[in-house]
Design a protein around this motif. Structure first.
Motif, PDB file in Angstrom:
ATOM      1  N   GLN A   1     -42.933  86.997  22.759  1.00  0.00           N
ATOM      2  CA  GLN A   1     -44.184  86.265  22.886  1.00  0.00           C
ATOM      3  C   GLN A   1     -45.338  87.174  23.272  1.00  0.00           C
ATOM      4  OE1 GLN A   1     -42.718  83.925  26.578  1.00  0.00           O
ATOM      5  NE2 GLN A   1     -44.932  84.248  26.798  1.00  0.00           N
TER       6      GLN A   1
ATOM      7  N   PHE B   1     -42.196  90.891  25.608  1.00  0.00           N
ATOM      8  CA  PHE B   1     -43.623  90.620  25.751  1.00  0.00           C
ATOM      9  C   PHE B   1     -44.389  91.670  24.945  1.00  0.00           C
ATOM     10  CE2 PHE B   1     -41.625  88.813  29.463  1.00  0.00           C
ATOM     11  CZ  PHE B   1     -42.246  87.578  29.594  1.00  0.00           C
TER      12      PHE B   1
ATOM     13  N   TRP C   1     -39.708  99.917  27.999  1.00  0.00           N
ATOM     14  CA  TRP C   1     -41.077  99.874  27.453  1.00  0.00           C
ATOM     15  C   TRP C   1     -41.147 100.657  26.152  1.00  0.00           C
ATOM     16  CZ3 TRP C   1     -45.589  97.896  30.077  1.00  0.00           C
ATOM     17  CH2 TRP C   1     -45.292  97.274  31.299  1.00  0.00           C
TER      18      TRP C   1
ATOM     19  N   SER D   1     -29.203  78.400  29.368  1.00  0.00           N
ATOM     20  CA  SER D   1     -29.700  79.172  30.505  1.00  0.00           C
ATOM     21  C   SER D   1     -31.011  79.858  30.109  1.00  0.00           C
ATOM     22  CB  SER D   1     -28.655  80.201  30.909  1.00  0.00           C
ATOM     23  OG  SER D   1     -29.076  80.880  32.067  1.00  0.00           O
ATOM     24  N   PHE D   2     -31.508  80.723  30.968  1.00  0.00           N
ATOM     25  CA  PHE D   2     -32.718  81.460  30.623  1.00  0.00           C
ATOM     26  C   PHE D   2     -32.411  82.442  29.486  1.00  0.00           C
ATOM     27  CE2 PHE D   2     -33.422  80.485  35.240  1.00  0.00           C
ATOM     28  CZ  PHE D   2     -34.354  79.498  35.013  1.00  0.00           C
ATOM     29  N   PHE D   3     -33.447  83.132  29.046  1.00  0.00           N
ATOM     30  CA  PHE D   3     -33.295  84.029  27.899  1.00  0.00           C
ATOM     31  C   PHE D   3     -32.493  85.281  28.271  1.00  0.00           C
ATOM     32  CE2 PHE D   3     -37.385  81.781  27.665  1.00  0.00           C
ATOM     33  CZ  PHE D   3     -37.098  80.959  26.589  1.00  0.00           C
TER      34      PHE D   3
ATOM     35  N   VAL E   1     -42.771  95.288  26.125  1.00  0.00           N
ATOM     36  CA  VAL E   1     -41.784  95.487  27.197  1.00  0.00           C
ATOM     37  C   VAL E   1     -40.685  94.452  27.039  1.00  0.00           C
ATOM     38  CG1 VAL E   1     -43.125  94.115  28.880  1.00  0.00           C
ATOM     39  CG2 VAL E   1     -41.398  95.742  29.687  1.00  0.00           C
TER      40      VAL E   1
ATOM     41  N   TYR F   1     -37.606  92.634  28.976  1.00  0.00           N
ATOM     42  CA  TYR F   1     -36.955  92.335  30.252  1.00  0.00           C
ATOM     43  C   TYR F   1     -35.709  91.512  30.004  1.00  0.00           C
ATOM     44  CZ  TYR F   1     -40.856  94.043  33.043  1.00  0.00           C
ATOM     45  OH  TYR F   1     -41.784  94.854  33.651  1.00  0.00           O
ATOM     46  N   PRO F   2     -34.724  91.519  30.920  1.00  0.00           N
ATOM     47  CA  PRO F   2     -34.760  92.139  32.240  1.00  0.00           C
ATOM     48  C   PRO F   2     -34.468  93.634  32.252  1.00  0.00           C
ATOM     49  CG  PRO F   2     -32.662  91.061  31.932  1.00  0.00           C
ATOM     50  CD  PRO F   2     -33.481  90.758  30.701  1.00  0.00           C
TER      51      PRO F   2
ATOM     52  N   ARG G   1     -36.374  85.553  23.422  1.00  0.00           N
ATOM     53  CA  ARG G   1     -37.746  85.083  23.203  1.00  0.00           C
ATOM     54  C   ARG G   1     -38.674  86.281  23.073  1.00  0.00           C
ATOM     55  NH1 ARG G   1     -40.320  80.355  23.218  1.00  0.00           N
ATOM     56  NH2 ARG G   1     -42.534  80.261  23.729  1.00  0.00           N
TER      57      ARG G   1
ATOM     58  N   HIS H   1     -36.111  89.045  26.977  1.00  0.00           N
ATOM     59  CA  HIS H   1     -37.423  88.420  26.840  1.00  0.00           C
ATOM     60  C   HIS H   1     -38.430  89.528  26.525  1.00  0.00           C
ATOM     61  CE1 HIS H   1     -39.990  84.964  28.774  1.00  0.00           C
ATOM     62  NE2 HIS H   1     -40.530  85.390  27.660  1.00  0.00           N
TER      63      HIS H   1
END
Lengths: 109, 109
Positions: free
Chosen positions: A52, A9, A74, A2-4, A67, A69-70, A50, A7
């Motif tokens: 990145q 950033f 911050w 599935s998605f991360f 940051v 997510y979900p 992830r 995530h």
């Protein structure tokens, strides 16, 4: 797959050296990216999580900005030495690292 | 002011022209970034919403990749012509643009 699950950033924006706002890259954000990638890779977490690069996250004055997510948590002034704690406490156990958090009402830019 | 209500990341990763994975930049992602920034600016939404560049989002095979957080909604093959619909339907009204979504079980890379 599935998605991360989470995530991350990391701002790697660059500005000219004479720009008064500075930039996360000038403050060492590339080494923060490297530290996240190494930490996730060494723990075999790349499928679930992830980390990145990202452009300017607009909280420049708070130092190297990250940051997650979900969760929408911050962090400011992050250094490579903080990365293991963020991974262990927040990304894996769901407990944000309070000492690094940018408050929701903090000024941007 | 609080954090962003919705935060859009557009992959602007670049690979050498002979790389078989291609890259979102080669597929025109810079114009998608520009379209998002213009759309948000013209509508006076920059305080509430943010759209920005990101490194590789790891869904390369799905075309220009965009992820919207905190929703964790993923879009593939996004063009500048899709941006207004994403802003109006999803970012402002909370209804994702189904025709562009990457399924959660889609292969990565």
């Amino acid at each position: 797959m599935s998605f991360f699950e989470r995530h991350v950033f990391i701002c790697t924006n660059e500005r000219p050296p004479d720009n008064p706002k500075g930039s996360c890259t000038a403050r060492g954000s590339a080494s923060v990216v490297d530290a996240f990638k190494r930490e996730l890779s060494e723990r075999g977490l790349n499928g679930r999580l992830r980390a990145q690069k990202a452009g300017c996250l607009d909280y420049c004055r708070h130092g190297v900005t990250v940051v997650v997510y979900p969760d929408a948590i911050w962090y400011g002034g992050v250094t490579p030495e903080d990365v293991r704690e963020i991974v262990e406490s927040h990304l894996l156990e769901g407990r944000p690292v309070e000492r690094l958090r940018i408050p929701a009402d903090a000024p941007r830019g």
